[in-house]
Design an enzyme around this catalytic site. Sequence first.
Site, PDB file in Angstrom:
ATOM      1  N   LYS A  92      -8.626  -8.585  -4.002  1.00  0.00           N
ATOM      2  CA  LYS A  92      -7.739  -8.063  -4.862  1.00  0.00           C
ATOM      3  C   LYS A  92      -6.364  -7.900  -3.857  1.00  0.00           C
ATOM      4  O   LYS A  92      -5.399  -7.977  -4.322  1.00  0.00           O
ATOM      5  CB  LYS A  92      -8.249  -6.706  -5.479  1.00  0.00           C
ATOM      6  CG  LYS A  92      -7.141  -5.694  -5.914  1.00  0.00           C
ATOM      7  CD  LYS A  92      -7.621  -4.622  -6.432  1.00  0.00           C
ATOM      8  CE  LYS A  92      -7.810  -3.452  -5.615  1.00  0.00           C
ATOM      9  NZ  LYS A  92      -6.840  -2.589  -5.269  1.00  0.00           N
ATOM     10  N   ASN A  93      -6.493  -7.148  -2.713  1.00  0.00           N
ATOM     11  CA  ASN A  93      -5.632  -6.755  -2.136  1.00  0.00           C
ATOM     12  C   ASN A  93      -5.004  -8.023  -1.305  1.00  0.00           C
ATOM     13  O   ASN A  93      -4.116  -7.733  -0.419  1.00  0.00           O
ATOM     14  CB  ASN A  93      -5.878  -5.574  -0.859  1.00  0.00           C
ATOM     15  CG  ASN A  93      -6.271  -4.373  -1.728  1.00  0.00           C
ATOM     16  OD1 ASN A  93      -5.972  -4.119  -3.000  1.00  0.00           O
ATOM     17  ND2 ASN A  93      -7.007  -3.469  -1.193  1.00  0.00           N
ATOM     18  N   ARG A 131       0.027   1.341  -7.994  1.00  0.00           N
ATOM     19  CA  ARG A 131       1.173   1.661  -7.358  1.00  0.00           C
ATOM     20  C   ARG A 131       1.204   0.543  -6.513  1.00  0.00           C
ATOM     21  O   ARG A 131       2.506   0.393  -5.386  1.00  0.00           O
ATOM     22  CB  ARG A 131       0.924   2.905  -6.302  1.00  0.00           C
ATOM     23  CG  ARG A 131      -0.495   3.091  -6.100  1.00  0.00           C
ATOM     24  CD  ARG A 131      -0.602   4.241  -5.028  1.00  0.00           C
ATOM     25  NE  ARG A 131       0.437   4.532  -4.426  1.00  0.00           N
ATOM     26  CZ  ARG A 131       0.868   4.073  -3.392  1.00  0.00           C
ATOM     27  NH1 ARG A 131       0.622   2.897  -2.847  1.00  0.00           N
ATOM     28  NH2 ARG A 131       2.166   4.457  -2.990  1.00  0.00           N
ATOM     29  N   CYS A 147      -1.566   9.259  -5.956  1.00  0.00           N
ATOM     30  CA  CYS A 147      -2.799   8.855  -6.720  1.00  0.00           C
ATOM     31  C   CYS A 147      -3.877   9.998  -6.115  1.00  0.00           C
ATOM     32  O   CYS A 147      -3.507  10.759  -5.361  1.00  0.00           O
ATOM     33  CB  CYS A 147      -2.914   7.300  -6.294  1.00  0.00           C
ATOM     34  SG  CYS A 147      -3.658   7.236  -4.782  1.00  0.00           S
ATOM     35  N   ARG A 194       0.852   8.723  -0.875  1.00  0.00           N
ATOM     36  CA  ARG A 194       0.987   7.426  -0.859  1.00  0.00           C
ATOM     37  C   ARG A 194       2.675   7.012  -0.765  1.00  0.00           C
ATOM     38  O   ARG A 194       3.132   6.483  -1.599  1.00  0.00           O
ATOM     39  CB  ARG A 194       0.368   6.694  -2.180  1.00  0.00           C
ATOM     40  CG  ARG A 194      -0.949   7.190  -2.241  1.00  0.00           C
ATOM     41  CD  ARG A 194      -2.000   6.569  -1.274  1.00  0.00           C
ATOM     42  NE  ARG A 194      -2.036   4.931  -1.125  1.00  0.00           N
ATOM     43  CZ  ARG A 194      -2.790   4.314  -1.948  1.00  0.00           C
ATOM     44  NH1 ARG A 194      -3.427   4.650  -2.846  1.00  0.00           N
ATOM     45  NH2 ARG A 194      -2.733   2.947  -1.673  1.00  0.00           N
ATOM     46  N   PRO A 195       3.315   7.711  -0.079  1.00  0.00           N
ATOM     47  CA  PRO A 195       4.762   7.541  -0.002  1.00  0.00           C
ATOM     48  C   PRO A 195       5.195   6.157   0.424  1.00  0.00           C
ATOM     49  O   PRO A 195       4.250   5.539   0.870  1.00  0.00           O
ATOM     50  CB  PRO A 195       5.227   8.469   1.088  1.00  0.00           C
ATOM     51  CG  PRO A 195       3.992   8.640   2.060  1.00  0.00           C
ATOM     52  CD  PRO A 195       2.895   8.725   0.985  1.00  0.00           C
ATOM     53  N   ILE A 196       6.130   5.677   0.218  1.00  0.00           N
ATOM     54  CA  ILE A 196       6.619   4.363   0.676  1.00  0.00           C
ATOM     55  C   ILE A 196       7.903   4.444   1.340  1.00  0.00           C
ATOM     56  O   ILE A 196       8.979   3.417   1.358  1.00  0.00           O
ATOM     57  CB  ILE A 196       6.928   3.376  -0.516  1.00  0.00           C
ATOM     58  CG1 ILE A 196       7.886   3.944  -1.643  1.00  0.00           C
ATOM     59  CG2 ILE A 196       5.700   3.012  -1.455  1.00  0.00           C
ATOM     60  CD1 ILE A 196       8.441   2.775  -2.608  1.00  0.00           C
ATOM     61  N   ASP A 197       8.138   5.431   2.163  1.00  0.00           N
ATOM     62  CA  ASP A 197       9.322   5.736   2.820  1.00  0.00           C
ATOM     63  C   ASP A 197       9.493   4.630   3.912  1.00  0.00           C
ATOM     64  O   ASP A 197      10.666   4.317   4.457  1.00  0.00           O
ATOM     65  CB  ASP A 197       9.606   7.073   3.643  1.00  0.00           C
ATOM     66  CG  ASP A 197       8.030   7.390   4.396  1.00  0.00           C
ATOM     67  OD1 ASP A 197       6.870   6.933   3.897  1.00  0.00           O
ATOM     68  OD2 ASP A 197       8.026   7.801   5.320  1.00  0.00           O
ATOM     69  N   LEU A 198       8.339   4.060   4.474  1.00  0.00           N
ATOM     70  CA  LEU A 198       8.331   3.183   5.802  1.00  0.00           C
ATOM     71  C   LEU A 198       9.074   1.755   5.127  1.00  0.00           C
ATOM     72  O   LEU A 198       9.505   0.822   5.766  1.00  0.00           O
ATOM     73  CB  LEU A 198       7.033   3.032   6.371  1.00  0.00           C
ATOM     74  CG  LEU A 198       6.526   4.354   7.083  1.00  0.00           C
ATOM     75  CD1 LEU A 198       5.454   4.117   7.694  1.00  0.00           C
ATOM     76  CD2 LEU A 198       7.655   4.778   8.136  1.00  0.00           C
ATOM     77  N   ASP A 224     -11.365   1.889   2.970  1.00  0.00           N
ATOM     78  CA  ASP A 224     -11.994   1.571   1.606  1.00  0.00           C
ATOM     79  C   ASP A 224     -13.492   1.460   1.394  1.00  0.00           C
ATOM     80  O   ASP A 224     -14.017   1.128   0.536  1.00  0.00           O
ATOM     81  CB  ASP A 224     -11.101   0.046   1.265  1.00  0.00           C
ATOM     82  CG  ASP A 224      -9.939   0.475   1.008  1.00  0.00           C
ATOM     83  OD1 ASP A 224      -9.168  -0.452   0.923  1.00  0.00           O
ATOM     84  OD2 ASP A 224      -9.436   1.332   1.027  1.00  0.00           O
ATOM     85  N   ILE A 238      -6.977   7.964   7.522  1.00  0.00           N
ATOM     86  CA  ILE A 238      -6.081   7.216   7.081  1.00  0.00           C
ATOM     87  C   ILE A 238      -5.419   8.035   5.830  1.00  0.00           C
ATOM     88  O   ILE A 238      -4.117   8.041   5.661  1.00  0.00           O
ATOM     89  CB  ILE A 238      -6.423   5.862   6.438  1.00  0.00           C
ATOM     90  CG1 ILE A 238      -7.333   4.940   7.467  1.00  0.00           C
ATOM     91  CG2 ILE A 238      -5.483   5.006   6.079  1.00  0.00           C
ATOM     92  CD1 ILE A 238      -6.363   4.742   8.813  1.00  0.00           C
ATOM     93  N   ARG A 291     -10.817  -1.759 -11.821  1.00  0.00           N
ATOM     94  CA  ARG A 291      -9.426  -2.177 -11.076  1.00  0.00           C
ATOM     95  C   ARG A 291      -9.842  -3.096 -10.090  1.00  0.00           C
ATOM     96  O   ARG A 291      -8.894  -4.054  -9.906  1.00  0.00           O
ATOM     97  CB  ARG A 291      -8.727  -1.076 -10.693  1.00  0.00           C
ATOM     98  CG  ARG A 291      -8.442  -0.130 -11.735  1.00  0.00           C
ATOM     99  CD  ARG A 291      -7.600   0.966 -11.072  1.00  0.00           C
ATOM    100  NE  ARG A 291      -6.322   0.230 -10.279  1.00  0.00           N
ATOM    101  CZ  ARG A 291      -5.350   0.995  -9.778  1.00  0.00           C
ATOM    102  NH1 ARG A 291      -5.340   2.264  -9.905  1.00  0.00           N
ATOM    103  NH2 ARG A 291      -4.332   0.439  -9.077  1.00  0.00           N
TER     104      ARG A 291
END
Length: 431
Positions: free
Chosen positions: A22-23, A96, A120, A125-129, A313, A335, A405
């Site tokens: 999936k990933n 996300r 979540c 789970r920021p996306i600042d990077l 995971d 993580i 999912r």
Amino acid sequence: MDKFVVRGGNPLLGTIKVSGAKNSALPCMAAAILTEDEVILENIPQVRDIETERKLLVSMGAEVELGYGRAQHRTRIKCGILSDPVAKYEIVKTMRASSLVLGPLIARTGIARVAMPGGCAIGGRPIDLHILGLEAMGATITQDHGYLEARSPNDGKGRLKGAHIVFDKITVTGTEDLLMAAALAEGESVFENCAREPEVTDLAALLIAMGAKIEGAGTGTIRIQGVAKLHGARHRINPDRIEAGTFLIAGAITGGDLSVDSCEPKHLGALITKIEQCGVKIDVGVDKVRVRSGGDLKAADMTTEEYPGFPTDMQAQYMALATQAEGTSTVTENIFENRFMHVQELIRMGANITISGRTATVRGKSPLQSAAVMCSDLRASASLVLAALVADGETILDRVYHLDRGYEHFEEKLRGVGAQIRRMGDVFGKK
Ligand code: EPZ
């Protein structure tokens, strides 16, 4: 809302087949945005997140076919005209990983409007990077009513510029998002402190097949020479290393003899090493791994790290195994800040676990009892199924949509090797 009913006690015996990752599929589907040509991806898993990504691409104007016929598990994507380069909140809030379209949209169309993904269950789970990297490439990104408004230079009319980026933290989708943006940027980009996960390497292989010039994927430093255009390609998605790892632990925890087929053993090194420390017997083949009981399970400490370390995971699944090992194991989650949602549910089944900061201490062996438990996120759900496979009696797992999912036909695959598991839908007998 579907539930699983699992009766514990059966060792898993036989062969179980792994689906596509999936990933890997999610970033590869997003990469189709980078070209007006057709992109064909094979070995796509039939899971809910892939359907969500299909809806997202179609909502932006892409043509997406998704076939799961016997030989298929294939998607054909053509982003000829992206009439509406917007990732809408109603879709993003359910997945996300939708933020993976941000880089490709700016690179292809010069503009993007992407709903900010909420947090979540497992963390903020920021996306600042992702944002910092795109700004370093010349994008202008502002926040507007919960959406990120992004434009390439010259108010969306120009191309992104190659940049030298050193990631403050190792981020998998951050590396993937910026890799896709850099593929069409003007000039060279050098990324340092990149994620080295196999899913990054899989995406890079697709981008190279589309005409991108990328070196170093899978290492900490990636060099990209931007090109003006990318063309279509056909690409086969890697096997899912987390699904494979989940099945290896299922074989170990039930004391069975299970061959996990159609996997990539070289992506499973840290997991195999760890479960061998627990006394489990492992035989590694070219595209399969056999797991057999080696007698009583032994305790072994585990710490999650970025690839090639032990994957976060697989942390919840390993914890379920540790409850059945003789002795005390510590499980440290490096993580994510809140990835112990499965612990309280395992305790309700009789596990002996205490948490201090990022470390859980598991005292085994604890005989597990059936109970009514609640799934909270994708991998925590898998952990509860593993625990239920060895619990005394019948465990009911609620909210298994979390599991749907990311695991294809999970209960059918497990039933095929002897697990007593069935799905109980709202409408009795609903598939
Ligand atoms: C990917 O998430 C996976 N999802 C996750 O799998 C996986 O757990 C994770 O990588 C780690 O391996 C997909 O690939 C779709 P990160 P991602 O960015 O990319 C922080 C599953 O179960 N960070 O590598 O979102 C972040 O908060 C899912 O299949 C920032 O601070 O994870 C985390 O602490 C769950 N700023 C750490 O970095 C950023 O801009 C690693 O996150 C980005 C990340």
